[in-house]
Design a protein around this motif. Sequence first.
Motif, PDB file in Angstrom:
ATOM      1  N   HIS A 117       3.042  -7.836  -7.408  1.00 39.89           N
ATOM      2  CA  HIS A 117       2.576  -8.698  -6.323  1.00 39.89           C
ATOM      3  C   HIS A 117       3.568  -9.833  -6.108  1.00 39.89           C
ATOM      4  CE1 HIS A 117       0.049 -11.297  -3.881  1.00 39.89           C
ATOM      5  NE2 HIS A 117      -0.816 -10.301  -3.755  1.00 39.89           N
ATOM      6  N   GLU A 118       3.852 -10.125  -4.830  1.00 38.79           N
ATOM      7  CA  GLU A 118       4.891 -11.104  -4.517  1.00 38.79           C
ATOM      8  C   GLU A 118       4.607 -12.493  -5.088  1.00 38.79           C
ATOM      9  OE1 GLU A 118       5.220 -11.310  -0.314  1.00 38.79           O
ATOM     10  OE2 GLU A 118       3.230 -12.181   0.000  1.00 38.79           O
ATOM     11  N   ARG A 119       3.337 -12.834  -5.305  1.00 37.18           N
ATOM     12  CA  ARG A 119       3.024 -14.168  -5.820  1.00 37.18           C
ATOM     13  C   ARG A 119       3.455 -14.355  -7.274  1.00 37.18           C
ATOM     14  NH1 ARG A 119      -3.049 -14.674  -3.145  1.00 37.18           N
ATOM     15  NH2 ARG A 119      -2.334 -15.037  -0.999  1.00 37.18           N
ATOM     16  N   VAL A 120       3.630 -13.257  -7.999  1.00 39.47           N
ATOM     17  CA  VAL A 120       4.047 -13.370  -9.402  1.00 39.47           C
ATOM     18  C   VAL A 120       5.376 -12.656  -9.647  1.00 39.47           C
ATOM     19  CG1 VAL A 120       1.691 -13.647 -10.273  1.00 39.47           C
ATOM     20  CG2 VAL A 120       2.656 -11.339 -10.063  1.00 39.47           C
ATOM     21  N   ASP A 148       2.808  -7.237  -1.022  1.00 39.03           N
ATOM     22  CA  ASP A 148       2.095  -8.458  -0.648  1.00 39.03           C
ATOM     23  C   ASP A 148       0.589  -8.366  -0.807  1.00 39.03           C
ATOM     24  OD1 ASP A 148       1.370  -6.834   1.463  1.00 39.03           O
ATOM     25  OD2 ASP A 148       2.527  -7.928   2.973  1.00 39.03           O
ATOM     26  N   SER A 149       0.074  -7.236  -1.314  1.00 40.95           N
ATOM     27  CA  SER A 149      -1.372  -7.117  -1.553  1.00 40.95           C
ATOM     28  C   SER A 149      -1.623  -6.025  -2.579  1.00 40.95           C
ATOM     29  CB  SER A 149      -2.116  -6.794  -0.256  1.00 40.95           C
ATOM     30  OG  SER A 149      -1.872  -5.450   0.142  1.00 40.95           O
ATOM     31  N   TRP A 150      -2.800  -6.051  -3.156  1.00 38.70           N
ATOM     32  CA  TRP A 150      -3.167  -5.037  -4.144  1.00 38.70           C
ATOM     33  C   TRP A 150      -3.303  -3.660  -3.490  1.00 38.70           C
ATOM     34  CZ3 TRP A 150      -2.369  -4.537  -8.943  1.00 38.70           C
ATOM     35  CH2 TRP A 150      -3.105  -3.677  -9.749  1.00 38.70           C
ATOM     36  N   THR A 151      -3.866  -3.624  -2.303  1.00 37.93           N
ATOM     37  CA  THR A 151      -3.971  -2.352  -1.587  1.00 37.93           C
ATOM     38  C   THR A 151      -2.588  -1.780  -1.309  1.00 37.93           C
ATOM     39  OG1 THR A 151      -6.086  -2.961  -0.605  1.00 37.93           O
ATOM     40  CG2 THR A 151      -4.810  -1.259   0.525  1.00 37.93           C
ATOM     41  N   ASP A 152      -1.656  -2.641  -0.951  1.00 37.70           N
ATOM     42  CA  ASP A 152      -0.274  -2.188  -0.714  1.00 37.70           C
ATOM     43  C   ASP A 152       0.344  -1.659  -2.000  1.00 37.70           C
ATOM     44  OD1 ASP A 152       2.144  -1.697   0.535  1.00 37.70           O
ATOM     45  OD2 ASP A 152       2.841  -3.770   0.392  1.00 37.70           O
ATOM     46  N   ALA A 188       2.290   3.043  -4.876  1.00 33.48           N
ATOM     47  CA  ALA A 188       2.248   3.959  -6.022  1.00 33.48           C
ATOM     48  C   ALA A 188       1.985   5.387  -5.573  1.00 33.48           C
ATOM     49  CB  ALA A 188       1.171   3.498  -7.007  1.00 33.48           C
ATOM     50  N   ASN A 189       1.105   5.547  -4.595  1.00 31.04           N
ATOM     51  CA  ASN A 189       0.715   6.887  -4.153  1.00 31.04           C
ATOM     52  C   ASN A 189       1.748   7.559  -3.263  1.00 31.04           C
ATOM     53  OD1 ASN A 189      -1.701   6.824  -5.562  1.00 31.04           O
ATOM     54  ND2 ASN A 189      -2.908   6.115  -3.812  1.00 31.04           N
ATOM     55  N   GLN A 209     -10.810  -0.595  -8.059  1.00 35.66           N
ATOM     56  CA  GLN A 209     -10.146  -0.053  -6.868  1.00 35.66           C
ATOM     57  C   GLN A 209      -8.994   0.864  -7.273  1.00 35.66           C
ATOM     58  OE1 GLN A 209      -8.450  -3.034  -4.305  1.00 35.66           O
ATOM     59  NE2 GLN A 209      -7.699  -1.550  -2.798  1.00 35.66           N
ATOM     60  N   ALA A 210      -8.227   0.443  -8.260  1.00 35.22           N
ATOM     61  CA  ALA A 210      -7.104   1.262  -8.729  1.00 35.22           C
ATOM     62  C   ALA A 210      -7.596   2.565  -9.344  1.00 35.22           C
ATOM     63  CB  ALA A 210      -6.270   0.476  -9.726  1.00 35.22           C
TER      64      ALA A 210
END
Length: 484
Positions: free
Chosen positions: A303-306, A400-404, A409-410, A430-431
């Motif tokens: 994630h871009e924030r970390v 930029d998001s967990w869904t992304d 990954a997929n 969700q994962a």
Amino acid sequence: MSSEITRQETTAAIEVVPNVIAGEAVTTGAREQVLNPYTGEVLYEVPQAGEAELRRALDAAVAAFADVRRWPAHRRASCLREASRLLRERAEDVALTIAREAGKPLKAARVEVGRSAENLAFAADAAADLAGEGLPLDASVYGEGRVGFTVRAPRGVIAAISPFNFPLNLALHKVGPALAGGNTVILKPAPQTPKTAVILARLLVEAGFPPGAISVLHGGADLGNALVTAPDVAMVSFTGSPQVGQAIARACGLKPVVLELGNNSANLVDEHADVDAAARLLAVAGFAYAGQVCIHPQRLIIHERVYEQFRATFLEAVGTLKVGDPLDDTTDVGPLINDAGAARLNAWVDEAVSFGGTLLAGGHAEGRLMPPTVLEDVPEHAQLVCNEAFGPVVVLQRVDSWTDAIDTANRSRFGLQTGVFSTYLPHVLQAVRDIEAGGVIVNDTSAFRVDQMPYGGVKDSGVGREGARAALEELTYVRSVVLR
């Protein structure tokens, strides 16, 4: 004259690793040499099996199957437990063999031997617990007056083709459950790691299995094709590349197969993760055994924030890894298995940089030693992202998001195992729901595996499952019984 004598003496001093057919050491005139991946010195000469040797091994396996298929479960389990005990007694010698012929750091080879001893014990447990189930026939109006149940029946002769990277434990993921189920086995090990397979076969016979129950044949693609297509072979279990796995599946037709193939493992780091802990774990797992592990973390999706925090900690940890002699107890990253692998990775790194990727650490292999190599900003169509690197190379990807992260990954033709780092339960769930892989490992790397868990992939990562109990279900079949 003196030079000819020297050549003869040198040849005579080279160890010969024979085929093992029904307990007998069998040599042939056609031989290949195996080199130490680190030093380049000749380790062995390996006689190559041909049509005659395959026929002998098949005949021995068919004859032994007539016996072992009738063994009670406790006898099969007892032999497997004895094999586990013998392996623990000889652990250091076996680990040294693995380190020399596979180029695996000795400390990692010791772990492999320990896991293999456990794996034999898990196979023994699975043999003892193997059972069918009751069938409620009277749930049908046409089933009254009958009793039904199932039993698990052995398939017959199993062709097991194992890779070089875990020459003992991945062979045992095939051989152990096969014997646990009352089958017999012909093992074709990777050409680079013949001696480990011979040690395994002899150990199993010493533990009580009949000599014909386990044979080892050395050879290349021609032998492999002849083995998997032989009418006497009931099933094939293969670990290796997707290309070879697909060829085996086509050649086998309706013959059942278990295929454990490639991967380009994604590991996702959430903004709600212990970022530094994740970075340190991934730095070790990403370069263990020079990345020659099918579930080695290859694509790190952060994630871009970390991202900046992760990258700094990760690169610091990578910088502490020691590259060198696999027989040195302090070595973390040993050699690649061959020159072709090193050349391929060098080309893939060059391609990634030419596509705009940035090299953060490492670079090119010198000989077979490649330093831990880290890149970022590599496009998804580059080989290092879309294919299996199978080397000490990791690519960092920013989202930029967990869904992304999950979608990234997929976007892969593989789906073996994925690591997920998050402390936020909705993101974890969700994962688990959305990731397309045979395993989702939470707060650990994609490389985590213990040998009793079901293990296998989706997409181009293969079909079927390994792990003692799961493999035993693959290597036996359900027989329904109805009593009137």
